[in-house]
Design a protein around this motif. Structure first.
Motif, PDB file in Angstrom:
ATOM      1  N   TYR A   1       0.853  -1.192   0.000  1.00 50.33           N
ATOM      2  CA  TYR A   1       0.000   0.000   0.000  1.00 50.33           C
ATOM      3  C   TYR A   1       0.888   1.242   0.000  1.00 50.33           C
ATOM      4  O   TYR A   1       1.467   1.604  -0.993  1.00 50.33           O
ATOM      5  CB  TYR A   1      -0.966   0.018   1.185  1.00 50.33           C
TER       6      TYR A   1
ATOM      7  N   TRP B   1      -2.772  -3.130   2.366  1.00 47.92           N
ATOM      8  CA  TRP B   1      -4.216  -3.066   2.161  1.00 47.92           C
ATOM      9  C   TRP B   1      -4.748  -4.491   2.047  1.00 47.92           C
ATOM     10  O   TRP B   1      -5.072  -5.116   3.045  1.00 47.92           O
ATOM     11  CB  TRP B   1      -4.543  -2.236   0.923  1.00 47.92           C
TER      12      TRP B   1
ATOM     13  N   ALA C   1      -5.798  -3.462   7.970  1.00 50.21           N
ATOM     14  CA  ALA C   1      -5.651  -2.465   6.902  1.00 50.21           C
ATOM     15  C   ALA C   1      -4.889  -1.228   7.367  1.00 50.21           C
ATOM     16  O   ALA C   1      -5.420  -0.120   7.372  1.00 50.21           O
ATOM     17  CB  ALA C   1      -7.006  -2.072   6.327  1.00 50.21           C
TER      18      ALA C   1
ATOM     19  N   LEU D   1      -3.012   1.670   6.548  1.00 48.01           N
ATOM     20  CA  LEU D   1      -2.911   2.336   5.250  1.00 48.01           C
ATOM     21  C   LEU D   1      -1.838   3.425   5.238  1.00 48.01           C
ATOM     22  O   LEU D   1      -0.677   3.161   4.997  1.00 48.01           O
ATOM     23  CB  LEU D   1      -4.279   2.898   4.841  1.00 48.01           C
TER      24      LEU D   1
ATOM     25  N   SER E   1      -9.443   6.869   6.795  1.00 53.35           N
ATOM     26  CA  SER E   1      -8.956   6.723   5.426  1.00 53.35           C
ATOM     27  C   SER E   1      -7.626   7.420   5.192  1.00 53.35           C
ATOM     28  O   SER E   1      -6.923   7.110   4.240  1.00 53.35           O
ATOM     29  CB  SER E   1      -9.996   7.251   4.435  1.00 53.35           C
TER      30      SER E   1
END
Length: 321
Positions: A121, A137, A184, A186, A245
């Motif tokens: 990622y 990810w 995840a 990120l 995010s």
């Protein structure tokens, strides 16, 4: 762009900002890798108000090295552009990095030697400490079908580790499993000070942020859990978290900003004390937590339930504290 369905994701430049005093270098090409098509668009920004397409690196040029699903791009002191890849050309998980010449924009090959990371990622590096860290990810051909909540609990579908590389040797030297709290991981951010050996990574699924620190590339790493949003909602499990995010550090390394996609808020934390961040600012841009909305906040030590609004509104500010 020349094609439909590329999905431009993260962008970067042909030359690092640290080369600003080198008259032979010009930071005038915007690098736009595509998450879906595996193309790379090079945009000439010499005339800031009239950018124009300079070159398209086609999919087959990337696939020649059996990599695909392009994400983060960084320019290197070597005169190369480095882009993280999340999979092979067939969409299977494969964490690697592709190198592109910053003048000719020819694809030169891949960066990693020997063992590869399971997933890919984001990535960031600190040459002073001979270290690069990449995040994870999931399986490209799976997440490209859309978000499937059940996949997040499967460690073969979604990553949950940080991958530590020797920068000078291009080799993976350690993988740190963040566990179920770190599904995840990120966006990864080192402090901007090049001599600082620490940073933060935001884990999307559970909205957790971890702080990582170390002393040297050959010693045992420590990952220190910084904070977790302790919130409970009357919704299904996947919506209990804010789904972080992105995270970002201010240039003076005093603040960390995090965006919560599901909640709809952006938070500002004072990280002057690296181990004890404090919420000092917050604004809402929509999302699930709305005054009079369907989601009711039962517990959140950092948010008063009746303060969330459907409009952009500063909830707390540095000046008020």
């Amino acid at each position: 762009m020349t094609h439909v369905g590329d999905e431009l994701h993260h962008s970067g430049w042909n030359i690092c900002s640290s080369c600003h005093d080198d008259a032979s270098k010009s930071r005038n090409k915007l690098v736009l890798p595509c998450l879906v098509s595996d193309r790379v668009y090079i945009v000439d920004t010499s005339e800031a108000r009239q950018p124009k397409l300079h070159k398209v690196i086609e999919t087959k040029e990337i696939h020649e090295f059996d990599v695909g699903t392009l994400h983060t791009t960084h320019c290197l002191a070597s005169g190369e552009i480095m882009i993280s890849t999340l999979g092979d050309k067939h969409g299977n998980a494969k964490g690697d990095f592709v190198l592109i010449d910053s003048e000719t924009f020819k694809v030169k090959g891949v960066w990693t030697r020997d063992k590869l990371a399971k997933f890919g990622y984001d990535f960031w590096y600190q040459p002073y400490h001979d270290v690069m860290i990449s995040s994870e990810w999931g399986v490209p051909k799976r997440f490209k079908r859309g978000f499937i909540p059940e996949d997040t609990s499967n460690p073969d579908m979604y990553g949950r580790s940080l991958n530590i590389f020797s920068w000078k040797d291009h080799r993976l030297v350690q993988t740190i499993d963040l566990g179920e709290e770190g599904i995840a991981p990120l966006e990864i951010r080192f402090l901007h000070d090049p001599k600082e050996a620490q940073g933060y990574v935001g884990c999307a699924v559970n909205s957790n942020v971890f702080r990582f620190v170390w002393s040297s590339i050959r010693t045992r790493r420590r990952v220190t859990f910084v904070w977790r949003e302790d919130e409970t909602y009357r919704v299904e499990l996947v919506l209990r978290a804010g789904f972080t995010s992105d995270i970002l550090l201010s240039l003076d390394d005093k603040f960390l900003y995090m965006s919560n996609w599901f909640h709809g808020d952006i938070r500002q934390y004072d990280i002057t004390d690296r181990r004890h961040p404090k919420l000092v600012g917050q604004l809402f841009l929509g999302g699930l937590i709305l005054k009079g909305g369907a989601v009711k906040v039962l517990l959140d030590e950092e948010l008063k339930p009746d303060e969330a609004d459907a409009f952009v509104r500063v909830i707390k500010s540095t000046s008020e504290r």
